[in-house]
Design a protein around this motif. Structure first.
Motif, PDB file in Angstrom:
ATOM      1  N   TYR A 130      15.783 -11.894  -5.899  1.00 38.28           N
ATOM      2  CA  TYR A 130      16.439 -11.447  -7.448  1.00 38.28           C
ATOM      3  C   TYR A 130      14.710 -10.905  -8.204  1.00 38.28           C
ATOM      4  O   TYR A 130      14.618  -9.957  -8.426  1.00 38.28           O
ATOM      5  CB  TYR A 130      16.790 -12.041  -8.809  1.00 38.28           C
ATOM      6  N   ALA A 131      13.780 -11.963  -7.388  1.00 39.11           N
ATOM      7  CA  ALA A 131      12.585 -11.892  -8.684  1.00 39.11           C
ATOM      8  C   ALA A 131      11.811 -10.965  -7.705  1.00 39.11           C
ATOM      9  O   ALA A 131      10.662 -10.024  -8.399  1.00 39.11           O
ATOM     10  CB  ALA A 131      11.993 -13.531  -8.504  1.00 39.11           C
ATOM     11  N   ASP A 132      11.779 -11.041  -6.806  1.00 43.04           N
ATOM     12  CA  ASP A 132      10.902 -10.535  -5.205  1.00 43.04           C
ATOM     13  C   ASP A 132      11.127  -8.568  -6.144  1.00 43.04           C
ATOM     14  O   ASP A 132      10.391  -7.659  -6.237  1.00 43.04           O
ATOM     15  CB  ASP A 132      11.497 -10.107  -4.380  1.00 43.04           C
ATOM     16  N   VAL A 133      13.039  -7.934  -6.149  1.00 44.38           N
ATOM     17  CA  VAL A 133      12.829  -6.317  -6.624  1.00 44.38           C
ATOM     18  C   VAL A 133      12.753  -6.305  -8.037  1.00 44.38           C
ATOM     19  O   VAL A 133      12.150  -5.389  -8.715  1.00 44.38           O
ATOM     20  CB  VAL A 133      14.818  -7.088  -6.214  1.00 44.38           C
ATOM     21  N   GLN A 134      13.411  -7.560  -8.724  1.00 44.53           N
ATOM     22  CA  GLN A 134      12.771  -7.434 -10.377  1.00 44.53           C
ATOM     23  C   GLN A 134      11.033  -6.665 -10.421  1.00 44.53           C
ATOM     24  O   GLN A 134      11.063  -6.059 -11.417  1.00 44.53           O
ATOM     25  CB  GLN A 134      13.006  -8.445 -11.156  1.00 44.53           C
ATOM     26  N   ALA A 135      10.406  -7.369  -9.941  1.00 43.68           N
ATOM     27  CA  ALA A 135       9.131  -7.610  -9.581  1.00 43.68           C
ATOM     28  C   ALA A 135       8.686  -5.853  -9.326  1.00 43.68           C
ATOM     29  O   ALA A 135       7.955  -4.950 -10.211  1.00 43.68           O
ATOM     30  CB  ALA A 135       7.817  -8.441  -8.839  1.00 43.68           C
TER      31      ALA A 135
ATOM     32  N   ALA B  45      -6.300   8.923  14.488  1.00 48.28           N
ATOM     33  CA  ALA B  45      -7.654   7.222  14.113  1.00 48.28           C
ATOM     34  C   ALA B  45      -6.773   6.676  15.420  1.00 48.28           C
ATOM     35  O   ALA B  45      -6.153   7.590  16.256  1.00 48.28           O
ATOM     36  CB  ALA B  45      -6.642   6.644  13.347  1.00 48.28           C
ATOM     37  N   ASP B  46      -7.490   5.451  16.183  1.00 49.96           N
ATOM     38  CA  ASP B  46      -7.323   5.394  17.342  1.00 49.96           C
ATOM     39  C   ASP B  46      -5.288   4.873  17.901  1.00 49.96           C
ATOM     40  O   ASP B  46      -5.047   5.266  18.952  1.00 49.96           O
ATOM     41  CB  ASP B  46      -7.906   4.014  17.707  1.00 49.96           C
ATOM     42  N   VAL B  47      -4.602   4.951  16.929  1.00 52.56           N
ATOM     43  CA  VAL B  47      -3.564   4.973  17.074  1.00 52.56           C
ATOM     44  C   VAL B  47      -3.209   5.151  16.305  1.00 52.56           C
ATOM     45  O   VAL B  47      -3.351   5.916  14.831  1.00 52.56           O
ATOM     46  CB  VAL B  47      -3.375   2.674  16.712  1.00 52.56           C
ATOM     47  N   PRO B  48      -1.124   5.406  16.662  1.00 48.42           N
ATOM     48  CA  PRO B  48      -0.810   7.268  15.493  1.00 48.42           C
ATOM     49  C   PRO B  48      -1.020   6.335  14.411  1.00 48.42           C
ATOM     50  O   PRO B  48      -0.056   5.717  14.276  1.00 48.42           O
ATOM     51  CB  PRO B  48       0.780   7.525  16.475  1.00 48.42           C
ATOM     52  N   LEU B  49      -0.543   6.812  14.053  1.00 47.33           N
ATOM     53  CA  LEU B  49       0.181   6.888  12.068  1.00 47.33           C
ATOM     54  C   LEU B  49       1.439   6.185  12.292  1.00 47.33           C
ATOM     55  O   LEU B  49       2.357   7.413  12.782  1.00 47.33           O
ATOM     56  CB  LEU B  49       0.050   7.807  11.239  1.00 47.33           C
ATOM     57  N   LEU B  50       2.399   5.560  11.902  1.00 47.62           N
ATOM     58  CA  LEU B  50       3.931   4.826  12.096  1.00 47.62           C
ATOM     59  C   LEU B  50       4.442   5.372  10.551  1.00 47.62           C
ATOM     60  O   LEU B  50       3.958   4.549   9.370  1.00 47.62           O
ATOM     61  CB  LEU B  50       3.764   3.612  12.707  1.00 47.62           C
ATOM     62  N   LEU B  51       5.334   6.642   9.749  1.00 44.12           N
ATOM     63  CA  LEU B  51       5.141   6.230   8.807  1.00 44.12           C
ATOM     64  C   LEU B  51       5.874   6.861   8.450  1.00 44.12           C
ATOM     65  O   LEU B  51       7.292   7.246   9.175  1.00 44.12           O
ATOM     66  CB  LEU B  51       4.429   8.031   8.608  1.00 44.12           C
ATOM     67  N   PRO B  52       6.447   5.495   7.795  1.00 47.21           N
ATOM     68  CA  PRO B  52       8.169   4.454   6.757  1.00 47.21           C
ATOM     69  C   PRO B  52       8.782   6.488   6.293  1.00 47.21           C
ATOM     70  O   PRO B  52       7.563   6.249   5.812  1.00 47.21           O
ATOM     71  CB  PRO B  52       7.814   3.461   6.736  1.00 47.21           C
ATOM     72  N   ASN B  53      10.117   6.178   5.775  1.00 46.15           N
ATOM     73  CA  ASN B  53      10.259   7.412   5.130  1.00 46.15           C
ATOM     74  C   ASN B  53      10.870   6.356   4.382  1.00 46.15           C
ATOM     75  O   ASN B  53      12.285   5.848   3.893  1.00 46.15           O
ATOM     76  CB  ASN B  53      10.531   8.226   5.342  1.00 46.15           C
ATOM     77  N   ALA B  54      10.413   6.243   2.740  1.00 45.07           N
ATOM     78  CA  ALA B  54      11.296   5.159   1.586  1.00 45.07           C
ATOM     79  C   ALA B  54      12.173   6.084   0.923  1.00 45.07           C
ATOM     80  O   ALA B  54      11.895   7.854   0.561  1.00 45.07           O
ATOM     81  CB  ALA B  54      10.707   5.167   0.250  1.00 45.07           C
ATOM     82  N   TRP B  55      12.881   6.120  -0.163  1.00 40.38           N
ATOM     83  CA  TRP B  55      14.615   7.000  -0.532  1.00 40.38           C
ATOM     84  C   TRP B  55      14.384   6.809  -2.398  1.00 40.38           C
ATOM     85  O   TRP B  55      14.652   7.470  -2.762  1.00 40.38           O
ATOM     86  CB  TRP B  55      15.254   7.429  -0.114  1.00 40.38           C
ATOM     87  N   ASP B  56      13.768   5.658  -2.733  1.00 42.71           N
ATOM     88  CA  ASP B  56      13.531   4.873  -4.431  1.00 42.71           C
ATOM     89  C   ASP B  56      12.085   4.164  -4.591  1.00 42.71           C
ATOM     90  O   ASP B  56      11.763   4.263  -3.574  1.00 42.71           O
ATOM     91  CB  ASP B  56      14.990   4.987  -4.386  1.00 42.71           C
ATOM     92  N   HIS B  57      11.827   4.238  -5.459  1.00 49.13           N
ATOM     93  CA  HIS B  57      11.424   3.605  -5.950  1.00 49.13           C
ATOM     94  C   HIS B  57      10.987   2.318  -5.246  1.00 49.13           C
ATOM     95  O   HIS B  57       9.906   1.580  -5.141  1.00 49.13           O
ATOM     96  CB  HIS B  57      10.981   3.049  -7.147  1.00 49.13           C
TER      97      HIS B  57
END
Length: 268
Positions: free
Chosen positions: A253-258, A21-33
């Protein structure tokens, strides 16, 4: 009952396109769901996993082939969702190319569209054989071939080029050189190889905009987010103990529960 495979060749093509793409892919890395879905919820079209984060969260060492099953389990939870998933698979969790190819098949069946495999400064021909086996087993899976010449070695640029050439000849779709931050050497790799170059972001290295100007096509955050999260947790506890105000964003709490509820929806 075994879940139906969620192999996603179309998603793999979309993922590959992000590297051109025109800009580089910025890939964040997660460790869980939760971390993966939280990042995707902020508009990151693709999310990777971090082998250090997955290992440390389970009380296991990184780079010791101790988290194969955990890595596959996480891919099954995250793959085939609303974002494109690339999996950090250390060195493929073994030295046998057929075993690494079997792992790649499992990840693709889980819905992953990319895999990162590192050489750990082992023999380049052995790593090339793993790459060739993966591409033969799952041709559409985007293989990001990592060399550790700067991460674990002494930064021998000639050896870096030899290794990258061998991995591309074996069928790798992109190449990854963590630990490299020198702009001139980055530029040299961009001009030398006709393949997307992945650089690991470092707070002490070139900023994202400069890396893009140099021709880097993918910028990974690696374990940085996990380590920052650990640091933020400890800093918050210390601030509360000392009677100081806490800082930083705190999901409700509700955000994470979602996020957890969305995981149940996926398994339904």
């Amino acid at each position: 009952m075994t879940a139906a495979p969620r192999e996603n060749p179309a998603g793999a093509a979309d993922f590959a396109a992000l590297h051109h793409a025109d800009v580089p892919l910025l890939l964040p890395n997660a460790w869980d769901h939760a971390s993966a879905l939280a990042l995707a919820g902020e508009g990151f079209e693709a999310v990777g996993t971090t082998s250090l984060g997955v290992a440390a969260a389970a009380g296991l060492p990184d780079g010791a082939a101790a988290t194969r099953d955990l890595t596959v389990q996480l891919a099954r939870r995250l793959g085939g969702g609303r974002f494109l998933l690339s999996v950090d698979a250390e060195d493929g969790f073994g030295g046998d190319p057929d075993d690494v190819a079997a792992l790649a098949r499992e990840l693709a069946d889980a819905g992953a569209v990319g895999v990162n495999i590192e050489d750990g400064l082992g023999p380049a021909p052995s790593h090339a054989a793993k790459i060739a086996a993966v591409k033969a087993a799952v041709p559409h899976l985007f293989v990001n071939a990592r060399t550790d010449t700067y991460w674990l070695g002494d930064g021998d640029h000639a050896d870096t080029c030899r290794r990258l050439d061998a991995y591309l000849q074996a069928g790798a779709d992109g190449v990854f050189v963590p630990g490299l931050s020198d702009p001139d050497r980055i530029s040299d790799l961009v001009t030398t190889f006709d393949a997307p170059l992945n650089i690991l972001y470092s707070p002490l290295g070139p900023p994202v905009a400069q890396l893009g100007d140099l021709g880097v096509r993918r910028i990974s955050l690696g374990s940085l987010l996990y380590r920052r999260a650990l640091g933020a947790a400890v800093d918050t506890a210390l601030a509360i103990r000392a009677g100081r105000a806490t800082e930083g964003t705190v999901p409700s709490y509700a955000d994470v529960q979602a996020l957890g509820a969305r995981g149940l929806d996926r398994r339904a």
